[in-house]
Design an enzyme around this catalytic site. Sequence first.
Site, PDB file in Angstrom:
ATOM      1  N   CYS A   2     -59.412  41.889 -77.947  1.00 10.12           N
ATOM      2  CA  CYS A   2     -58.403  42.191 -78.956  1.00 10.12           C
ATOM      3  C   CYS A   2     -57.079  42.503 -78.267  1.00 10.12           C
ATOM      4  O   CYS A   2     -57.036  43.168 -77.238  1.00 10.12           O
ATOM      5  CB  CYS A   2     -58.764  43.371 -79.849  1.00 10.12           C
ATOM      6  SG  CYS A   2     -60.261  43.145 -80.782  1.00 10.12           S
ATOM      7  N   ARG A  27     -57.052  37.438 -75.080  1.00 12.14           N
ATOM      8  CA  ARG A  27     -57.934  38.599 -75.248  1.00 12.14           C
ATOM      9  C   ARG A  27     -58.872  38.452 -76.439  1.00 12.14           C
ATOM     10  O   ARG A  27     -59.840  39.211 -76.572  1.00 12.14           O
ATOM     11  CB  ARG A  27     -57.109  39.874 -75.439  1.00 12.14           C
ATOM     12  CG  ARG A  27     -56.191  40.188 -74.280  1.00 12.14           C
ATOM     13  CD  ARG A  27     -55.367  41.413 -74.585  1.00 12.14           C
ATOM     14  NE  ARG A  27     -56.184  42.605 -74.590  1.00 12.14           N
ATOM     15  CZ  ARG A  27     -56.434  43.351 -73.522  1.00 12.14           C
ATOM     16  NH1 ARG A  27     -55.917  43.020 -72.368  1.00 12.14           N
ATOM     17  NH2 ARG A  27     -57.197  44.413 -73.610  1.00 12.14           N
ATOM     18  N   TRP A  73     -60.987  39.836 -81.339  1.00  8.27           N
ATOM     19  CA  TRP A  73     -62.261  39.322 -80.845  1.00  8.27           C
ATOM     20  C   TRP A  73     -63.321  40.174 -81.546  1.00  8.27           C
ATOM     21  O   TRP A  73     -63.432  41.379 -81.280  1.00  8.27           O
ATOM     22  CB  TRP A  73     -62.352  39.489 -79.329  1.00  8.27           C
ATOM     23  CG  TRP A  73     -63.570  38.845 -78.730  1.00  8.27           C
ATOM     24  CD1 TRP A  73     -63.695  37.548 -78.307  1.00  8.27           C
ATOM     25  CD2 TRP A  73     -64.838  39.456 -78.480  1.00  8.27           C
ATOM     26  NE1 TRP A  73     -64.954  37.331 -77.819  1.00  8.27           N
ATOM     27  CE2 TRP A  73     -65.684  38.480 -77.915  1.00  8.27           C
ATOM     28  CE3 TRP A  73     -65.359  40.738 -78.698  1.00  8.27           C
ATOM     29  CZ2 TRP A  73     -67.003  38.732 -77.554  1.00  8.27           C
ATOM     30  CZ3 TRP A  73     -66.681  40.999 -78.335  1.00  8.27           C
ATOM     31  CH2 TRP A  73     -67.485  40.001 -77.765  1.00  8.27           C
ATOM     32  N   ASN A  99     -58.130  48.209 -80.778  1.00  6.98           N
ATOM     33  CA  ASN A  99     -58.900  47.472 -79.783  1.00  6.98           C
ATOM     34  C   ASN A  99     -59.953  48.438 -79.250  1.00  6.98           C
ATOM     35  O   ASN A  99     -59.613  49.527 -78.812  1.00  6.98           O
ATOM     36  CB  ASN A  99     -57.944  47.015 -78.658  1.00  6.98           C
ATOM     37  CG  ASN A  99     -58.667  46.473 -77.446  1.00  6.98           C
ATOM     38  OD1 ASN A  99     -59.794  46.000 -77.560  1.00  6.98           O
ATOM     39  ND2 ASN A  99     -58.022  46.558 -76.300  1.00  6.98           N
ATOM     40  N   GLY A 100     -61.226  48.043 -79.319  1.00  8.37           N
ATOM     41  CA  GLY A 100     -62.279  48.942 -78.836  1.00  8.37           C
ATOM     42  C   GLY A 100     -63.393  49.032 -79.864  1.00  8.37           C
ATOM     43  O   GLY A 100     -63.473  48.224 -80.785  1.00  8.37           O
ATOM     44  N   GLU A 484     -71.115  30.064 -59.811  1.00 13.40           N
ATOM     45  CA  GLU A 484     -69.776  30.044 -60.396  1.00 13.40           C
ATOM     46  C   GLU A 484     -69.463  28.667 -61.002  1.00 13.40           C
ATOM     47  O   GLU A 484     -68.888  28.579 -62.090  1.00 13.40           O
ATOM     48  CB  GLU A 484     -68.755  30.437 -59.308  1.00 13.40           C
ATOM     49  CG  GLU A 484     -67.299  30.367 -59.710  1.00 13.40           C
ATOM     50  CD  GLU A 484     -66.911  31.248 -60.886  1.00 13.40           C
ATOM     51  OE1 GLU A 484     -67.723  32.073 -61.349  1.00 13.40           O
ATOM     52  OE2 GLU A 484     -65.790  31.073 -61.383  1.00 13.40           O
ATOM     53  N   LYS A 488     -68.564  28.052 -64.911  1.00 16.40           N
ATOM     54  CA  LYS A 488     -67.326  27.384 -65.352  1.00 16.40           C
ATOM     55  C   LYS A 488     -67.656  26.271 -66.351  1.00 16.40           C
ATOM     56  O   LYS A 488     -67.004  26.143 -67.367  1.00 16.40           O
ATOM     57  CB  LYS A 488     -66.570  26.752 -64.171  1.00 16.40           C
ATOM     58  CG  LYS A 488     -65.815  27.665 -63.244  1.00 16.40           C
ATOM     59  CD  LYS A 488     -64.586  28.309 -63.796  1.00 16.40           C
ATOM     60  CE  LYS A 488     -64.892  29.584 -64.510  1.00 16.40           C
ATOM     61  NZ  LYS A 488     -65.070  30.785 -63.831  1.00 16.40           N
ATOM     62  N   GLU A 491     -68.999  27.724 -69.773  1.00 17.42           N
ATOM     63  CA  GLU A 491     -68.099  28.518 -70.615  1.00 17.42           C
ATOM     64  C   GLU A 491     -67.000  27.683 -71.264  1.00 17.42           C
ATOM     65  O   GLU A 491     -66.581  27.997 -72.362  1.00 17.42           O
ATOM     66  CB  GLU A 491     -67.548  29.757 -69.906  1.00 17.42           C
ATOM     67  CG  GLU A 491     -66.679  29.541 -68.719  1.00 17.42           C
ATOM     68  CD  GLU A 491     -66.289  30.847 -68.021  1.00 17.42           C
ATOM     69  OE1 GLU A 491     -66.440  31.937 -68.574  1.00 17.42           O
ATOM     70  OE2 GLU A 491     -65.809  30.752 -66.873  1.00 17.42           O
ATOM     71  N   HIS A 507     -89.131  25.856 -57.485  1.00  8.21           N
ATOM     72  CA  HIS A 507     -89.912  26.835 -58.255  1.00  8.21           C
ATOM     73  C   HIS A 507     -89.553  26.801 -59.739  1.00  8.21           C
ATOM     74  O   HIS A 507     -89.679  27.800 -60.430  1.00  8.21           O
ATOM     75  CB  HIS A 507     -89.691  28.235 -57.680  1.00  8.21           C
ATOM     76  CG  HIS A 507     -90.101  28.320 -56.244  1.00  8.21           C
ATOM     77  ND1 HIS A 507     -91.417  28.335 -55.850  1.00  8.21           N
ATOM     78  CD2 HIS A 507     -89.368  28.333 -55.103  1.00  8.21           C
ATOM     79  CE1 HIS A 507     -91.471  28.379 -54.529  1.00  8.21           C
ATOM     80  NE2 HIS A 507     -90.243  28.378 -54.050  1.00  8.21           N
ATOM     81  N   LYS A 606     -60.984  37.072 -72.410  1.00  3.52           N
ATOM     82  CA  LYS A 606     -60.660  37.249 -71.002  1.00  3.52           C
ATOM     83  C   LYS A 606     -60.991  38.649 -70.515  1.00  3.52           C
ATOM     84  O   LYS A 606     -61.435  38.856 -69.398  1.00  3.52           O
ATOM     85  CB  LYS A 606     -59.167  36.967 -70.829  1.00  3.52           C
ATOM     86  CG  LYS A 606     -58.663  37.134 -69.428  1.00  3.52           C
ATOM     87  CD  LYS A 606     -58.554  35.791 -68.767  1.00  3.52           C
ATOM     88  CE  LYS A 606     -58.375  35.884 -67.292  1.00  3.52           C
ATOM     89  NZ  LYS A 606     -59.380  35.097 -66.590  1.00  3.52           N
TER      90      LYS A 606
HETATM   91  C1  G6P Z   1     -64.962  37.933 -68.981  1.00  2.00           C
HETATM   92  C2  G6P Z   1     -64.056  36.824 -68.515  1.00  2.00           C
HETATM   93  C3  G6P Z   1     -64.495  36.344 -67.135  1.00  2.00           C
HETATM   94  C4  G6P Z   1     -64.540  37.504 -66.157  1.00  2.00           C
HETATM   95  C5  G6P Z   1     -65.393  38.662 -66.687  1.00  2.00           C
HETATM   96  C6  G6P Z   1     -65.189  39.909 -65.852  1.00  2.00           C
HETATM   97  O1  G6P Z   1     -66.228  37.445 -69.213  1.00  2.00           O
HETATM   98  O2  G6P Z   1     -64.079  35.749 -69.442  1.00  2.00           O
HETATM   99  O3  G6P Z   1     -63.582  35.374 -66.670  1.00  2.00           O
HETATM  100  O4  G6P Z   1     -65.059  37.072 -64.953  1.00  2.00           O
HETATM  101  O5  G6P Z   1     -65.006  39.003 -68.021  1.00  2.00           O
HETATM  102  O6  G6P Z   1     -63.868  40.320 -65.992  1.00  2.00           O
HETATM  103  P1  G6P Z   1     -63.067  41.149 -64.932  1.00  2.00           P
HETATM  104  O7  G6P Z   1     -61.702  41.292 -65.541  1.00  2.00           O
HETATM  105  O8  G6P Z   1     -63.768  42.465 -64.797  1.00  2.00           O
HETATM  106  O9  G6P Z   1     -63.049  40.385 -63.667  1.00  2.00           O
END
Ligand code: G6P
Length: 611
Positions: A2, A27, A73, A99-100, A484, A488, A491, A507, A606
């Site tokens: 948010c 956000r 969000w 927000n929260g 990673e 990517k 997501e 396995h 994010k």
């Molecule tokens: C969310 C974001 C990711 C990020 C993760 C941790 O899931 O979409 O891109 O890696 O949070 O966020 P941070 O700000 O703690 O790295």
Amino acid sequence: MCGIVAYVGDRTAYPIIIKGLQRLEYRGYDSAGLALVNDGVHVYKCKGKVKDLEEHAKGKSISGSIGIGHTRWATHGEPSDNNAHPHVSQNGKFIVVHNGIIENYSHLKKELINRGYSFKSDTDTEVLANLIENIYLEEKVDAEIAVRYALTKVVGAYGLVITCTDEEDKLIAARKGSPLVIGVGEKEYFLASDATPIVEYTDQVIYMNDEEVAVINKDNLTLKSIQNDSKKPKIQKVSLSIDEIDKGPYEHFMLKEIYEQPLSIEDTFRGRISMDHSKIFLGGIIDVLPQITQANRIIILACGTSWHAGLVGEYLFEEFARIPVEVEYASEFRYRNPVINKDDVIIAISQSGETADTLAAIKMAKEQGATILGICNVAGSSIPRETHAGVYTHAGPEIGVASTKAFTSQVTVLTMMSMLLGKTRGFLSKEEYTHLVGELTQIPDKIRTILQADDEIKKISETYQHATNALYLGRGYLFPVALEGALKLKEISYIHAEGYPAAEMKHGPIALIDENMPVFVLATKDKSYEKIVSNIQEVKARNGKVIAIVTKGDEVIKKMADHVIEVPDCHEAVAPLLTVIPLQFISYHIAVMRGCNVDQPRNLAKSVTVE
Ligand code: G6P
């Protein structure tokens, strides 16, 4: 999660709020809304993005020089017009953006229902709006007192901006757990969840602390604790430029951020490595270097991509500094009664510096006496303020939801830290140390050559754009890169993907391999090269499609794989910084080809400020 924007001053608030919400859309982006104060309060809100809100507000009154806005969000209640913020209290006295999460909202809601309140939305925020109003009307107190009193009854996290129709000239803001920044202008103030909507107007900001309440009109700001103790606002200069938060010539922020990596890595080590490579200087941890050097154990806490960077850190610290390392998901660590000792060093890795689980986990470890370090990107965010020491990543603002340049900057910091510790603890000779530092400083140029292969990588991506599953394999330093790469892809393109240590394939995942399964293999020349070559053969023997990331000039894998993408030769410890780049490109291109919203993938945000 948010985004909040608010304005009080002499300008028209509407365009400032709309533009600010667009900057904060990373956000959350399932609904948006705003309230403008102009002879009463006008509230416009709807499901969808900020551009839908603009459409919704078209032709309506948008004047007024005080306003609050929100991009959501969803936590409590599905994305809908009703659940969008701002929320208005039953008698229309208070308008709230939040927000929260208010954790005890259902208990508070029951009490309010008993007092005759009814609710239009499923949100915890509407409960808060009504709680404040109920106190205001029953106790006959000022809006500010009603807000502070209500907050003493609330359990949970909040960044809040509130306006009261009886006190139209002011905004009331409060923070606990969710960030709020106040921009200080000439007879005007800006509020936002981070500084990006503010820097266009002023570089003077106040980062609100937990349990603080600010009362702001255009001429004045007062800061207090929830318990009514006066606080002195600390105005700081924010060093963020508008160019850094614009897309520039790129179609998406993610692409821009992929391309920024040579520079963001350079920025991360600039001033921290001596010219002759004989010295790494990390000023942010100098005071606690003795504790880190003597640590019995390092525990790395993070979420998402930052957790993957942490896994690379584990390999680096154990290899160079010979300190045992555990890498934990912050969300698991905080709830599993972990054993924490005073001589443990905790490293929290977080791009945003706001991730709720990471923040809570370090608070817990701090209470138990451990030394807490942070590796964060956003200066002044909550995690760096909670830590004893730390190192900023200097990647610049990362706006694409899928993290790219933050990851490589985090790995850069971890590499520097591990080498520094290795040397200090006597496990790295002067020559090895200087050689490794040199390897690190060559990374930006090596990434530049990979960036030139973008078109070629795009062509390879075309072949796999319709895949429904994908497997990513790596060993050693490249196992976290496999994780990673898979993250990517899933997501942003919504293709199911799994990252695996290559040897573990036997396995389980090997059962999935057939001619439709793309298998991305990280196969650069390192000590497990022969083994990964065998793994590629195992995939090919089952008709899987192999896309291998190899060291330039590798003729062996070229003959076996369906596609190869070359990266320059490097020391294996810095290979994650190179090999991740083609995987970022592949996810990006596949997502674009599939028509996905790359910068704002569905259901994600994010900055995850709720647990
Ligand atoms: C969310 C974001 C990711 C990020 C993760 C941790 O899931 O979409 O891109 O890696 O949070 O966020 P941070 O700000 O703690 O790295």
